[in-house]
Design a protein around this motif. Sequence first.
Motif, short mmCIF file in Angstrom:
data_model
loop_
_atom_site.label_atom_id
_atom_site.label_comp_id
_atom_site.label_asym_id
_atom_site.label_seq_id
_atom_site.Cartn_x
_atom_site.Cartn_y
_atom_site.Cartn_z
N VAL A 244 1.00 -1.11 0.19
CA VAL A 244 -0.27 0.10 -0.12
C VAL A 244 1.25 1.13 -0.53
O VAL A 244 0.56 2.58 -0.31
N GLU A 245 1.95 1.20 0.49
CA GLU A 245 2.91 2.00 0.49
C GLU A 245 3.77 2.54 -1.07
O GLU A 245 3.51 3.81 -1.41
N THR A 246 3.46 1.40 -1.43
CA THR A 246 4.16 2.23 -2.77
C THR A 246 3.07 0.83 -4.31
O THR A 246 2.98 0.36 -4.28
N PRO A 247 2.32 1.85 -4.54
CA PRO A 247 0.81 0.43 -4.87
C PRO A 247 1.92 0.29 -6.21
O PRO A 247 0.37 -0.59 -7.13
N THR A 248 1.88 1.77 -7.47
CA THR A 248 2.26 1.08 -8.60
C THR A 248 3.36 0.03 -8.81
O THR A 248 3.58 -0.72 -9.85
N ASN A 249 4.16 0.10 -7.59
CA ASN A 249 4.78 -1.37 -7.71
C ASN A 249 4.37 -2.64 -8.05
O ASN A 249 4.66 -3.49 -6.72
N LEU A 250 3.97 -2.96 -8.94
CA LEU A 250 3.08 -4.30 -8.97
C LEU A 250 4.13 -5.50 -9.17
O LEU A 250 5.06 -5.01 -10.29
N LYS A 251 3.67 -6.65 -8.57
CA LYS A 251 4.23 -7.76 -8.78
C LYS A 251 3.43 -9.00 -9.15
O LYS A 251 2.18 -8.78 -8.34
N LEU A 252 3.50 -9.73 -10.09
CA LEU A 252 2.78 -10.63 -11.00
C LEU A 252 2.10 -12.27 -9.54
O LEU A 252 3.65 -12.16 -9.44
N VAL A 253 1.56 -12.51 -8.92
CA VAL A 253 1.35 -13.34 -8.22
C VAL A 253 0.75 -14.78 -8.56
O VAL A 253 0.76 -16.01 -7.50
N ASP A 254 -0.13 -14.17 -9.21
CA ASP A 254 -1.21 -15.52 -10.02
C ASP A 254 -1.51 -15.27 -11.25
O ASP A 254 -1.51 -13.81 -11.63
N HIS A 255 -1.14 -16.19 -12.26
CA HIS A 255 -1.84 -15.93 -13.50
C HIS A 255 -2.39 -17.15 -14.74
O HIS A 255 -2.00 -18.84 -14.02
N PHE A 256 -3.01 -17.13 -15.53
CA PHE A 256 -3.32 -18.34 -16.17
C PHE A 256 -3.62 -17.82 -17.64
O PHE A 256 -4.33 -16.94 -17.93
N PHE A 257 -3.32 -18.35 -18.53
CA PHE A 257 -3.30 -18.51 -19.96
C PHE A 257 -3.97 -20.13 -20.81
O PHE A 257 -3.55 -20.86 -20.12
N ASP A 258 -5.16 -19.24 -21.05
CA ASP A 258 -5.89 -20.61 -21.42
C ASP A 258 -5.34 -20.49 -22.85
O ASP A 258 -6.39 -20.62 -23.78
N ASP A 259 -5.34 -21.73 -23.08
CA ASP A 259 -4.38 -22.66 -24.60
C ASP A 259 -5.84 -23.58 -25.23
O ASP A 259 -5.74 -24.37 -26.18
N SER A 260 -6.75 -23.50 -24.66
CA SER A 260 -7.52 -25.26 -24.23
C SER A 260 -7.97 -25.01 -25.55
O SER A 260 -8.28 -26.30 -26.88
N GLY A 261 -8.77 -23.67 -25.92
CA GLY A 261 -9.29 -23.65 -27.26
C GLY A 261 -8.41 -23.36 -28.33
O GLY A 261 -9.34 -24.20 -29.45
N TRP A 262 -7.50 -23.63 -28.81
CA TRP A 262 -6.25 -23.94 -29.40
C TRP A 262 -6.73 -25.11 -30.11
O TRP A 262 -6.56 -25.94 -30.99
N PHE A 263 -5.82 -26.30 -28.85
CA PHE A 263 -6.75 -27.56 -29.04
C PHE A 263 -7.45 -28.23 -28.87
O PHE A 263 -7.91 -29.20 -29.72
N GLU A 264 -8.76 -27.51 -28.69
CA GLU A 264 -9.55 -28.23 -28.72
C GLU A 264 -10.39 -28.12 -30.72
O GLU A 264 -11.09 -28.90 -31.39
#
Length: 264
Positions: A244-264
């Motif tokens: 909260v002291e440096t709100p613009t200093n963002l760090k990635l903590v979780d993510h998901f990239f959905d490639d299931s549609g490609w294989f379908e």
Amino acid sequence: MDLQDLLPDDLSRDLLSGSLRAAQDTENPVRMHLSAAGLRELFGHLLHTLAPDEEVRKCSWFEQAKDTPTVTRRQRATYATQGGFSDEFIASLGVNVDELHKEAIDAITELNKATHVRPQTLQQDPEAIDAFIAEAVGALEGLLISFSECRSSVQNALEKSVYESMMNALVTENFDTISSLSGRGYEVDLWIDDDEVEIVSISAENVRVRFSGIAPVTLQYGPKNDAAEISHDFPFWMVFEAKVETPTNLKLVDHFFDDSGWFE
């Protein structure tokens, strides 16, 4: 937006609907007082659920009130609105919800008084009852709006930083996935919806922001002078966290990239 939609859980919604039903029971001689008791519990539940003691006390802006050893209602309302963000940061966003908080605290005081029924305090005047309940519900709505307005302002302030962090992280985190689908190379051209940035939580120490969107990727195959291209849209989401002291200093903590549609 309906007031019920602003409430955080089923208990809150039950307390509101039950309190209003009691207020509308014109055959009940103590309807205002029963309704006041339910609304008082609703305010209390909201403030204690959204602002636990230990979290409020962690905030840099917290100071122990001299007249009580506990966390005050106003401090709970402040935490539920801004978490651990400093007053200066919130002011810089143009957010001023002090009056909304004051109305809510005053309403709780009046609700407390109304739960104590004596012959001289029994209220049976229909107009006075309707006005009392309307004022209490209005104060509740104002309190909930203060929470929403602050989150919206924080979200707007962080959107640029979130977008930049997302652009940097998207390809970095998913390079291997995208590369494995391509024979020779690829190009990413993001399509972004502003509504897909969401403040997930604001605590005493951190703010979490979720970003979701569509990544249109052009996959390239074959020799450079005669390449074939196939385009596909990949949904994704990412969660970033900052102090909260440096709100613009963002760090990635979780993510998901959905490639299931490609294989379908």
